[in-house]
Design an enzyme around this catalytic site. Structure first.
Site, mmCIF file in Angstrom:
data_model
loop_
_atom_site.group_PDB
_atom_site.id
_atom_site.type_symbol
_atom_site.label_atom_id
_atom_site.label_comp_id
_atom_site.label_asym_id
_atom_site.label_seq_id
_atom_site.Cartn_x
_atom_site.Cartn_y
_atom_site.Cartn_z
ATOM 1 C CB ALA A 14 66.901 57.350 40.697
ATOM 2 C CG MET A 17 73.653 59.330 32.277
ATOM 3 S SD MET A 17 74.569 60.458 33.464
ATOM 4 C CE MET A 17 74.351 61.945 32.040
ATOM 5 C CB ILE A 18 67.169 58.281 31.708
ATOM 6 C CG1 ILE A 18 67.608 57.868 30.187
ATOM 7 C CG2 ILE A 18 65.552 58.317 31.719
ATOM 8 C CD1 ILE A 18 67.127 56.945 29.453
ATOM 9 N N GLY A 19 67.464 58.511 34.757
ATOM 10 C CA GLY A 19 66.729 58.693 36.230
ATOM 11 C C GLY A 19 67.252 59.746 36.896
ATOM 12 C CG ASP A 39 69.100 52.255 39.870
ATOM 13 O OD1 ASP A 39 69.375 50.983 39.918
ATOM 14 O OD2 ASP A 39 69.428 53.033 38.773
ATOM 15 N NE ARG A 84 68.432 52.061 19.493
ATOM 16 C CZ ARG A 84 67.749 52.640 18.680
ATOM 17 N NH1 ARG A 84 67.024 53.753 19.208
ATOM 18 N NH2 ARG A 84 68.078 52.786 17.448
ATOM 19 C CB ILE A 121 60.879 55.954 29.526
ATOM 20 C CG1 ILE A 121 61.821 56.124 30.722
ATOM 21 C CG2 ILE A 121 59.586 56.973 29.960
ATOM 22 C CD1 ILE A 121 62.413 57.315 30.864
ATOM 23 C CG PHE A 122 62.576 50.042 30.814
ATOM 24 C CD1 PHE A 122 62.677 48.558 30.698
ATOM 25 C CD2 PHE A 122 61.770 50.301 31.886
ATOM 26 C CE1 PHE A 122 61.841 47.658 31.438
ATOM 27 C CE2 PHE A 122 60.732 49.471 32.661
ATOM 28 C CZ PHE A 122 61.065 48.150 32.302
ATOM 29 C CG HIS A 178 59.414 54.796 21.197
ATOM 30 N ND1 HIS A 178 59.555 56.045 20.495
ATOM 31 C CD2 HIS A 178 60.340 54.671 22.030
ATOM 32 C CE1 HIS A 178 60.810 56.608 21.137
ATOM 33 N NE2 HIS A 178 61.343 55.531 22.043
#
Length: 330
Positions: A14, A17-19, A39, A84, A121-122, A178
């Site tokens: 969390a 940026m994504i979290g 986190d 990434r 999602i990672f 993916h």
């Protein structure tokens, strides 16, 4: 403010940026009155910003303690892996992020075995999701991975090409792993009501343009890094929260999800299929497409198997014959 549920939703990673975007999106969608941000780096700053946004009647907690975070958790979204970077493929993250996924699965089994659904999602999401599922002890229908991002990239590319709203481009789907090996299915796509197959090969959209677009769609993540100087965070955040919303019994998820597959043809793998994701979990059917599209899907599956087998070599997972001893649901 009305909420879809009062069940506890935990966002892992969390502080990133994504979290942090997932936290805001979940609150804006009104998913739950019980949001926990977790986190290894303190997510308290994110929690404080969410509180200062003025969301009413919601309990927002933040912690670096996994036992505290996962206690009584019913839903989890995890972006808690290494991001990434420029020049990297998703596969470059395989070993480190799958070790993180192994610990995540074990933590779920220890602290919240009654969790209802987990979205991973990672990257590489198909493999990190597979490892999480293996060690969590959950049922295959309870763990999904982000795969719809490639389908939205296809929709976006076609909408831009033909100058129409994205809602006018229907039937977009990408299946398999993916990443750059993902199979792009165009045979069911319509652009403003016209079958895409009727447009391919015309002056408006040459066969060469279509082939280039398919490649560009599978490299969409690299393009974002090129344009923004960092990996995607807004689009995966939004789509992953849409996924957990569907699992909570909310609005139907419109895109394919990565799911555990065990058939005569595709065995012990996680990949995007033709899925239904709702409060009963994720269920799939085989995608329908042309012979060429199915061949691409077969190639994507073979690529995933190669990475899965590398995890065996790296001792991150045991041989497949031993999996049922770790997770009887598999």
């Amino acid at each position: 403010m009305e909420f879809l549920t009062n069940d506890k939703l935990v966002i892992v990673g969390a502080a990133g940026m994504i979290g942090s975007n997932m936290a805001q999106t979940a609150l804006m969608m009104g998913l739950t009155s019980n949001l926990c941000l977790y986190d290894v780096f303190s997510p308290e700053g994110v929690a404080e910003e969410m509180r200062q946004s003025g969301f009413d009647n919601v309990n927002i907690t933040a912690t670096t303690n996994v036992a505290e975070a996962f206690k009584d958790a019913k839903y989890i979204i995890s972006s808690g892996g290494a991001p990434r970077k420029q020049g990297m493929t998703r596969e470059d993250l395989l070993k480190g992020n799958c070790e993180i996924a192994e610990q995540l699965g074990k933590d779920i089994k220890t602290y919240c075995p009654d969790v209802k659904h987990v979205v991973i999602i990672f990257n590489p999401a198909d493999l990190t999701g597979l490892v999480t599922l293996l060690y969590s002890g959950l049922k295959p229908s309870q763990v999904t991975t982000l795969a719809g991002l490639d389908s939205t990239r296809l929709q976006s590319a076609l909408a831009k090409k033909f100058g129409v709203l994205q809602s006018k481009v229907t039937g977009c789907a990408t299946y398999g792993g993916h990443g750059e090996q993902m199979a792009v299915f165009g045979s069911a796509v319509k652009v403003d009501g016209k079958p895409l197959n009727d447009l391919i090969g015309t002056d408006a959209f040459t066969a060469e343009e279509w082939e280039t677009m398919k490649v560009d769609v599978t490299k969409g993540g690299a393009k974002i890094i090129e344009l923004r100087g960092r990996s995607s965070f807004q689009s995966p955040s939004y789509l992953s929260v849409e996924m957990i919303r569907a699992a909570m019994g909310g609005e139907k998820f419109r895109w394919p999800a990565g799911t555990y597959v065990k058939t005569d043809k595709y065995d012990h793998i996680m990949m995007a299929m033709n899925t239904t994701l709702d409060a009963n979990g994720c269920h799939y059917t085989m995608p329908e497409g042309t012979a060429e599209e199915i061949a691409k899907l077969d190639a994507s599956y073979a690529h995933l198997c190669k990475m899965r087998d590398e995890l065996v070599t790296l001792n991150i997972v045991p041989a497949i014959s031993e999996w049922s001893k770790i997770n009887p649901n598999l």
